[in-house]
Design a protein around this motif. Structure first.
Motif, PDB file in Angstrom:
ATOM      1  N   ALA A  39      -6.323 -14.174 -49.483  1.00 34.94           N
ATOM      2  CA  ALA A  39      -7.572 -13.441 -49.289  1.00 34.94           C
ATOM      3  C   ALA A  39      -8.149 -12.979 -50.622  1.00 34.94           C
ATOM      4  N   THR A  40      -7.291 -12.496 -51.508  1.00 33.52           N
ATOM      5  CA  THR A  40      -7.744 -12.038 -52.817  1.00 33.52           C
ATOM      6  C   THR A  40      -8.295 -13.187 -53.642  1.00 33.52           C
ATOM      7  N   THR A  41      -7.582 -14.300 -53.643  1.00 30.24           N
ATOM      8  CA  THR A  41      -7.997 -15.463 -54.425  1.00 30.24           C
ATOM      9  C   THR A  41      -9.331 -16.015 -53.946  1.00 30.24           C
ATOM     10  N   THR A  42      -9.484 -16.154 -52.642  1.00 34.49           N
ATOM     11  CA  THR A  42     -10.742 -16.695 -52.104  1.00 34.49           C
ATOM     12  C   THR A  42     -11.893 -15.729 -52.356  1.00 34.49           C
ATOM     13  N   TRP A  43     -11.624 -14.422 -52.307  1.00 31.85           N
ATOM     14  CA  TRP A  43     -12.668 -13.434 -52.580  1.00 31.85           C
ATOM     15  C   TRP A  43     -13.162 -13.542 -54.020  1.00 31.85           C
ATOM     16  N   LEU A  82      -2.429  -7.139 -45.535  1.00 33.57           N
ATOM     17  CA  LEU A  82      -3.680  -7.184 -44.778  1.00 33.57           C
ATOM     18  C   LEU A  82      -3.634  -6.203 -43.606  1.00 33.57           C
ATOM     19  N   ARG A  83      -2.473  -6.061 -43.010  1.00 35.11           N
ATOM     20  CA  ARG A  83      -2.333  -5.156 -41.872  1.00 35.11           C
ATOM     21  C   ARG A  83      -2.556  -3.708 -42.291  1.00 35.11           C
ATOM     22  N   THR A  84      -1.950  -3.295 -43.407  1.00 30.02           N
ATOM     23  CA  THR A  84      -2.107  -1.904 -43.833  1.00 30.02           C
ATOM     24  C   THR A  84      -3.537  -1.630 -44.296  1.00 30.02           C
ATOM     25  N   ILE A  85      -4.175  -2.615 -44.902  1.00 33.28           N
ATOM     26  CA  ILE A  85      -5.564  -2.426 -45.327  1.00 33.28           C
ATOM     27  C   ILE A  85      -6.480  -2.278 -44.112  1.00 33.28           C
ATOM     28  N   ALA A  86      -6.238  -3.083 -43.077  1.00 36.58           N
ATOM     29  CA  ALA A  86      -7.066  -3.014 -41.868  1.00 36.58           C
ATOM     30  C   ALA A  86      -6.934  -1.676 -41.160  1.00 36.58           C
ATOM     31  N   SER A 119     -16.679  -4.706 -51.408  1.00 36.96           N
ATOM     32  CA  SER A 119     -16.913  -6.151 -51.396  1.00 36.96           C
ATOM     33  C   SER A 119     -15.708  -6.888 -50.806  1.00 36.96           C
ATOM     34  N   PHE A 120     -14.507  -6.465 -51.200  1.00 38.29           N
ATOM     35  CA  PHE A 120     -13.306  -7.107 -50.669  1.00 38.29           C
ATOM     36  C   PHE A 120     -13.171  -6.852 -49.170  1.00 38.29           C
ATOM     37  N   ALA A 121     -13.479  -5.625 -48.739  1.00 32.67           N
ATOM     38  CA  ALA A 121     -13.393  -5.298 -47.309  1.00 32.67           C
ATOM     39  C   ALA A 121     -14.384  -6.129 -46.494  1.00 32.67           C
ATOM     40  N   ARG A 122     -15.586  -6.320 -47.032  1.00 26.03           N
ATOM     41  CA  ARG A 122     -16.571  -7.169 -46.327  1.00 26.03           C
ATOM     42  C   ARG A 122     -16.084  -8.605 -46.249  1.00 26.03           C
ATOM     43  N   HIS A 123     -15.408  -9.050 -47.307  1.00 25.55           N
ATOM     44  CA  HIS A 123     -14.844 -10.407 -47.298  1.00 25.55           C
ATOM     45  C   HIS A 123     -13.788 -10.538 -46.199  1.00 25.55           C
ATOM     46  N   ALA A 132     -14.920  -3.331 -42.631  1.00 24.57           N
ATOM     47  CA  ALA A 132     -15.331  -2.621 -43.837  1.00 24.57           C
ATOM     48  C   ALA A 132     -15.814  -1.210 -43.545  1.00 24.57           C
ATOM     49  N   SER A 133     -15.669  -0.741 -42.314  1.00 22.96           N
ATOM     50  CA  SER A 133     -16.258   0.548 -41.940  1.00 22.96           C
ATOM     51  C   SER A 133     -15.662   1.707 -42.722  1.00 22.96           C
TER      52      SER A 133
END
Length: 338
Positions: A39-43, A82-86, A119-123, A132-133
């Motif tokens: 996810a980081t790389t593609t962003w 990704l789970r903890t970020i969500a 920006s990363f959250a929107r990605h 991204a809320s």
């Protein structure tokens, strides 16, 4: 040194980096870590290829995210994923900003970090890996706008001439080069990167009345060139001892390589001392002077926006310190129903 900014980190998280260095590896193992890595790389690839942000901006955004992941690992007691970020809420984002503030990070840097995280959250939201809320709900720190002060017209003219460098023992062609660069900044309102990004084939000589400038986001705009600026560039080209191939840089250093922005900054530092100019007299202040002097002499705000390459008129208003009274006066004078 901040404990959330480990030394010698890579720009991107890697699958085998330790969690204490901000790695996206959670307790479920390498699979979750790989998901955040991808996810980081593609962003970052998206920012560079589609958003066309500069390499330095992409690097800064990657560093901002890495610092955030490091904070999450220590803050939550488990490796970031990704789970903890969500599952984050606004309070978690504010805790990160507060920690950065305690580490002495200023408002401008905090605003950029928050912009990177949003920006990363929107990605992640676009890819279905999060939302991204929480990031959007956090208000950024107040930033005091410190725009460079414009130079007086006489001072701005002085820094663009060779005559102002009387007594300078540098080679004549270098003095002509410096004068030509500064003439572009003031006479055309260019950024340093835009002026030094010009190729020899772009040089506005032999009757050419404008130049195509590539600005932020890779956007190209046409900028008219004053005869005085054209003459300064022609004098430099005639005096330059190095070959200037059409596809090569227009402005070169003492050894013939691309001219460094730092050299232009040093030139202005020397001129400040020689001409008694204030510390605010920087290369970027010449661009600001270009816009301010045009506006002060009745220049159209929309036209100045185009010349500066601003995407938004509000940016031009801030840049030139246009006050509400002036805008209302223009409205009253020009609107049919006023």
């Amino acid at each position: 040194m901040s404990r959330y900014q480990p030394r010698h980190q890579p720009i991107l998280p890697t699958d085998d980096s330790p969690a204490s260095a901000g790695t996206p590896v959670d307790k479920d193992g390498a699979e979750a870590g790989h998901g955040l890595f991808v996810a980081t790389t593609t962003w970052l690839s998206y920012l560079a290829a589609e958003r066309r942000l500069s390499p330095k901006t992409v690097e800064a955004y990657g560093r901002d995210l890495r610092q955030f992941l490091t904070f999450l690992t220590e803050y939550q007691g488990e490796p970031a994923s990704l789970r903890t970020i969500a599952a984050l809420g606004p309070a978690d984002i504010r805790a990160f900003l507060a920690a950065r503030r305690r580490d002495g990070i200023g408002s401008h840097s905090l605003m950029r970090q928050l912009a990177a995280l949003r920006s990363f959250a929107r990605h992640l939201e676009r890819s279905g890996a999060g939302n991204a809320s929480a990031f959007a709900a956090v208000r950024g720190p107040k930033v005091k706008k410190n725009l460079p002060r414009p130079l007086a017209v006489t001072a701005a003219k002085a820094v663009t001439t060779i005559e102002s460098r009387a007594g300078d023992d540098r080679a004549e062609w270098i003095l002509a080069r410096d004068a030509a660069v500064l003439a572009l900044l003031y006479g055309c309102g260019l950024r340093i990167s835009e002026a030094l990004g010009l190729q020899r084939r772009h040089a506005p000589v032999d009757g050419q009345m404008d130049i195509a400038v590539t600005g932020k986001g890779g956007k190209t705009r046409g900028v008219p060139v004053l005869p005085q600026v054209s003459r300064a560039i022609a004098d430099y080209i005639a005096a330059c001892p190095h070959p200037l191939p059409p596809e090569g840089p227009l402005f070169v250093g003492t050894r013939g390589g691309p001219l460094s922005p730092r050299i232009v900054q040093l030139v202005m530092e020397n001129l400040r001392g020689a001409l008694g100019l204030p510390a605010s007299a920087t290369p970027h202040a010449l661009r600001h002077s270009f816009a301010t002097h045009l506006l002060g002499r009745g220049g159209d705000l929309r036209a100045i926006q185009e010349l500066l390459g601003h995407a938004s008129l509000s940016t031009t208003q801030n840049y030139t310190k246009v006050d509400a009274a002036r805008l209302l006066a223009a409205y009253d004078a020009a609107h049919p129903r006023a």
